[in-house]
Design an enzyme around this catalytic site. Structure first.
Site, short mmCIF file in Angstrom:
data_model
loop_
_atom_site.label_atom_id
_atom_site.label_comp_id
_atom_site.label_asym_id
_atom_site.label_seq_id
_atom_site.Cartn_x
_atom_site.Cartn_y
_atom_site.Cartn_z
N LEU A 67 7.60 -1.06 -7.38
CA LEU A 67 6.67 0.06 -7.56
C LEU A 67 6.78 0.88 -6.29
O LEU A 67 6.51 0.37 -5.20
CB LEU A 67 5.25 -0.45 -7.77
CG LEU A 67 4.15 0.60 -7.93
CD1 LEU A 67 4.37 1.44 -9.18
CD2 LEU A 67 2.78 -0.05 -7.98
N ALA A 68 7.21 2.12 -6.42
CA ALA A 68 7.41 2.96 -5.24
C ALA A 68 6.83 4.35 -5.47
O ALA A 68 6.96 4.91 -6.55
CB ALA A 68 8.90 3.08 -4.92
N VAL A 69 6.20 4.87 -4.42
CA VAL A 69 5.63 6.22 -4.45
C VAL A 69 6.20 6.98 -3.27
O VAL A 69 6.25 6.47 -2.15
CB VAL A 69 4.08 6.18 -4.35
CG1 VAL A 69 3.50 7.59 -4.34
CG2 VAL A 69 3.49 5.35 -5.48
N GLU A 101 5.59 -9.98 -6.97
CA GLU A 101 5.63 -10.49 -5.60
C GLU A 101 5.43 -9.29 -4.69
O GLU A 101 5.99 -8.22 -4.94
CB GLU A 101 6.98 -11.14 -5.31
CG GLU A 101 7.21 -12.39 -6.14
CD GLU A 101 8.67 -12.64 -6.45
OE1 GLU A 101 9.50 -11.74 -6.24
OE2 GLU A 101 8.97 -13.73 -6.93
N ASN A 106 1.83 -6.26 3.27
CA ASN A 106 1.52 -5.04 2.52
C ASN A 106 0.13 -5.15 1.90
O ASN A 106 -0.03 -5.26 0.68
CB ASN A 106 2.59 -4.79 1.46
CG ASN A 106 2.48 -3.40 0.87
OD1 ASN A 106 1.50 -2.69 1.08
ND2 ASN A 106 3.51 -3.00 0.14
N TYR A 113 -3.31 -3.97 -6.37
CA TYR A 113 -3.16 -4.98 -7.41
C TYR A 113 -4.49 -5.68 -7.69
O TYR A 113 -4.82 -5.94 -8.85
CB TYR A 113 -2.06 -5.98 -7.04
CG TYR A 113 -0.71 -5.32 -6.85
CD1 TYR A 113 -0.24 -4.36 -7.75
CD2 TYR A 113 0.10 -5.64 -5.78
CE1 TYR A 113 0.98 -3.74 -7.59
CE2 TYR A 113 1.34 -5.03 -5.60
CZ TYR A 113 1.77 -4.08 -6.50
OH TYR A 113 2.99 -3.48 -6.33
#
Length: 145
Positions: A67-69, A101, A106, A113
């Protein structure tokens, strides 16, 4: 707008990946995580991809691999919107558990989450590589849909 990732998106996805992660995936890894067993989504704002999610499905379980922004759009709620859309689509497909994971360091991602209902299951020791060659623990999390 949230849509399925298509082949033409990969140059932009790779740019986001390089900017957003401490140890980013290669372009080859991004390309290899595609196909019928994946549910991969992008978040587009004014015709610009700003976030993406890579998720593999197997039987009634799924694993969120990435998941990247884009850093210019972080902390504005886009990750939560994308993650919520992913969860809704997985539920519609009959998925019962979503796994992931996340780096132990982070804490921002862990809070995201937690906010959608994930539970911490265990710690995987020395899982993630660090730029200096050392390793970092992973927090294993699950969301029961």
């Amino acid at each position: 707008m949230i849509e399925t990732i298509v082949e033409q998106d990969f140059n932009r996805l790779f740019e986001i990946e390089q900017a957003a992660h401490l140890v980013p995936w290669s372009k080859g890894t991004l390309l290899n995580n595609q196909g019928a067993k994946y549910l991969n989504l992008k978040y587009t704002e004014q015709d610009n991809i700003i976030a993406f999610a890579i998720c593999q499905t197997l039987l009634d379980e799924a694993t969120l691999f990435n998941l990247a922004v884009d850093p210019a759009f972080q902390a504005q709620g886009y990750a939560k919107k994308l993650l919520t859309a992913l969860i809704n689509q997985l539920q519609a497909r009959g998925i019962s558990t979503l796994w992931l994971e996340v780096r132990q360091s982070n804490t921002i991602a862990q809070k995201l989450y937690d906010s959608v209902g994930f539970n911490q299951i265990t710690i995987r020791k020395n899982y993630y590589p660090m730029p200096d060659g050392s390793r970092e623990n992973a927090v294993i999390m699950a969301l029961y849909l």
